[in-house]
Design a protein around this motif. Structure first.
Motif, mmCIF file in Angstrom:
data_model
loop_
_atom_site.group_PDB
_atom_site.id
_atom_site.type_symbol
_atom_site.label_atom_id
_atom_site.label_comp_id
_atom_site.label_asym_id
_atom_site.label_seq_id
_atom_site.Cartn_x
_atom_site.Cartn_y
_atom_site.Cartn_z
ATOM 1 N N SER A 154 -43.168 -21.595 30.782
ATOM 2 C CA SER A 154 -43.936 -22.747 31.244
ATOM 3 C C SER A 154 -43.049 -23.763 31.956
ATOM 4 N N PRO A 155 -43.584 -24.489 32.937
ATOM 5 C CA PRO A 155 -42.818 -25.545 33.606
ATOM 6 C C PRO A 155 -42.342 -26.629 32.644
ATOM 7 N N GLN A 158 -39.126 -25.630 31.032
ATOM 8 C CA GLN A 158 -37.972 -25.761 31.922
ATOM 9 C C GLN A 158 -37.555 -27.222 32.065
ATOM 10 N N SER A 215 -35.561 -16.810 28.485
ATOM 11 C CA SER A 215 -36.171 -16.461 29.767
ATOM 12 C C SER A 215 -36.242 -14.948 29.967
ATOM 13 N N PRO A 260 -33.972 -19.371 36.639
ATOM 14 C CA PRO A 260 -34.169 -20.305 37.755
ATOM 15 C C PRO A 260 -32.925 -20.448 38.637
ATOM 16 N N VAL A 288 -37.874 -23.458 38.338
ATOM 17 C CA VAL A 288 -38.841 -22.558 37.724
ATOM 18 C C VAL A 288 -38.578 -21.152 38.241
ATOM 19 N N SER A 342 -34.944 -25.098 43.041
ATOM 20 C CA SER A 342 -36.031 -24.689 42.154
ATOM 21 C C SER A 342 -35.557 -24.569 40.710
#
Length: 496
Positions: free
Chosen positions: A343-344, A347, A41, A180, A173, A171
């Motif tokens: 990208s989601p 995650q 990340s 996150p 993301v 959250s």
């Protein structure tokens, strides 16, 4: 006259002795399941992950023998022998868990991993010896079994907590270069849980005094000067060979253009050789062995049983470290088609890794309390460990045939059984065979065979991945399966 015995501990007593490991393992689980995610990340590449992870095993290699040596020689009255180290390590680790997810850069995150792992090792190493201190030999298997159950339970909580937070609406993301909220909150919760659980063990247990330990173990507690004799009798050729091996690694890295982190491996080999030379010369001059002399001398004078178990540890922990480094990129890329950390889908895959890690740790906790006692009573501790290691090898191999991410839960069952035997059986076998006065240092030295393969994986695996399968990290799991099977073969040579 019959020597006095330690008090037979009830299940509650066994739980108090090892409850601190519940929190320590929460810290390790958060680290193992999320550090690759944090590094990616913050912008690192897949190829650089092993180099960043090298801090963890290197810290354990340096810290555990030193803490073991000093904890064997510590007595602070009512504060005890091992408990001061539990508490100091827990305070530092809790602080590290608070700061880690706030890291603004990759460098800060790598430094905090170093501090976190050092702190966890300061607490963890004395806990291994603490079971041997507090229990007679006939309760060692039960003591390490309960400790393994707490390790598994703590790891479940630590591994699954980011996923649970996501299910609760936190959250999962973040913007590029950010971590996150689900990960940040999980680390902060883990710091509080770690400190509270270690405090529980510190408050609810009373350690035996040096006089009581001497009464329990008699002649085993008398220093017979064996460390100085072992050092004085050693030839200088072996240390020179270690130095030569280190120099050869450095030259090979330079000539072949291998990964730069392999220089660390060469430095460690040469450093051990130089330390051995210094300790040998001091012993021959008649000087009493200090910290360096005790570590080198006791390492050279390990009992044969410990040497054979060391080979088993080397192979089994190689497989585990391959898993911890590579599971996140394998799952996110192969099963979620999401190599991009921003990208989601990545995650979601990373959170599924938390669930997978929680699964194998949960299986280990149940196995330690149910399967291992039943199996070891029928086939013995050594063969039980063989069975567990083979289950782990099958678990790693099965990853290649699973149709989707949910089926990976089946793979984790085999890995969890292996994890339970790795955490319990070698220590139960070893604690009953070591002199009590050196239990801390020997447990610390035994950790060398836990962290050395991790250093090899961290320094060598990056080169292997980059040269042979730079875009297919799943092949690292084939290495894990083979090395785990190798540890089962090595265990066949161990007889209690």
């Amino acid at each position: 006259m019959t020597a006095p015995r330690r008090r037979h501990q009830s299940l509650a007593g066994l739980a108090n002795i090892s409850f601190g490991f519940f929190g320590i393992q929460i810290g390790f689980a958060l680290q193992n399941a999320n550090m690759s995610r944090i590094f990616q990340s913050l912008g690192t590449s897949l190829d650089d992950l092993p180099a960043l992870w090298v801090a963890a095993p290197l810290t354990g290699l340096l810290v555990q023998p030193v803490i073991g040596h000093f904890s064997d020689r510590t007595w602070l009255g009512r504060f005890g022998r091992r408990r001061p180290y539990f508490l100091a390590g827990a305070l530092l680790a809790a602080l590290s868990l608070v700061v880690m997810p706030l890291s603004p850069t990759l460098l800060v995150a790598a430094l905090m991993l170093w501090v976190l792992d050092a702190s966890l090792n300061i607490s963890m190493e004395p806990f291994r010896a603490f079971v041997g201190d507090m229990l007679d030999r006939d309760q060692h298997a039960a003591g390490y079994g309960v400790q393994t159950a707490f390790i598994g339970a703590g790891a479940v909580f630590g591994s699954i907590f980011p996923w649970l937070l996501e299910q609760g609406g936190v959250s999962n993301v973040a913007a590029p270069g950010q971590i996150p909220d689900s990960v940040r909150f999980a680390f902060w919760f883990g710091g509080a849980a770690l400190l509270a659980s270690v405090l529980w063990t510190v408050v609810t247990t009373r350690e035996y005094s040096p006089a009581e330990m001497a009464a329990f173990d008699g002649a085993a507690e008398v220093d017979d000067g064996s460390t100085a004799r072992v050092l004085a009798e050693r030839r200088s050729i072996a240390p020179l060979l270690w130095i030569a091996a280190g120099a050869a690694v450095v030259v090979l890295v330079a000539l072949a253009g291998l990964e730069k982190e392999m220089y660390l491996l060469g430095a460690l080999l040469a450093g051990y050789g130089m330390a051995s030379l210094v300790a040998i010369r001091a012993a021959r001059a008649g000087r009493s062995p200090g910290l360096l002399g005790h570590i080198v001398g006791d390492f050279a004078g390990m009992p044969p049983l410990m040497k054979r178990l060391a080979v088993v540890q080397f192979f089994s922990w190689s497989a585990l470290f391959i898993m911890w480094i590579n599971t996140t990129p394998v799952v996110t890329q192969v099963f979620f088609a999401a190599p991009d950390a921003a990208s989601p889908a990545y995650q979601r895959g990373a959170n599924w890794v938390d669930v997978l890690f929680a699964t194998y740790n949960g299986v280990a906790a149940v196995s330690a309390l149910v399967l291992l006692p039943w199996l070891s009573a029928r086939i013995g501790k050594a063969r039980t460990h063989v069975v567990g290691l083979l289950c782990g090898a099958a678990g790693f191999a099965s990853i290649f045939v699973m149709p989707d991410a949910r089926w990976l839960l089946v793979s984790e069952v085999g890995i969890g059984i292996a994890w339970s035997t790795i955490l319990a059986m070698p220590y139960a076998i070893l604690a009953s065979a070591l002199p009590q006065r050196k239990l801390g240092i020997y447990m610390g030295l035994f950790n060398v065979f836990v962290v050395t393969p991790q250093l090899l994986v961290a320094t060598v695996m990056g080169s292997i991945t980059r040269h042979f399968f730079p875009t297919e990290p799943i092949w690292t799991m084939a290495f894990a399966a083979v090395t785990m099977a190798g540890s089962a073969v090595a265990m066949l040579r161990v007889r209690k």
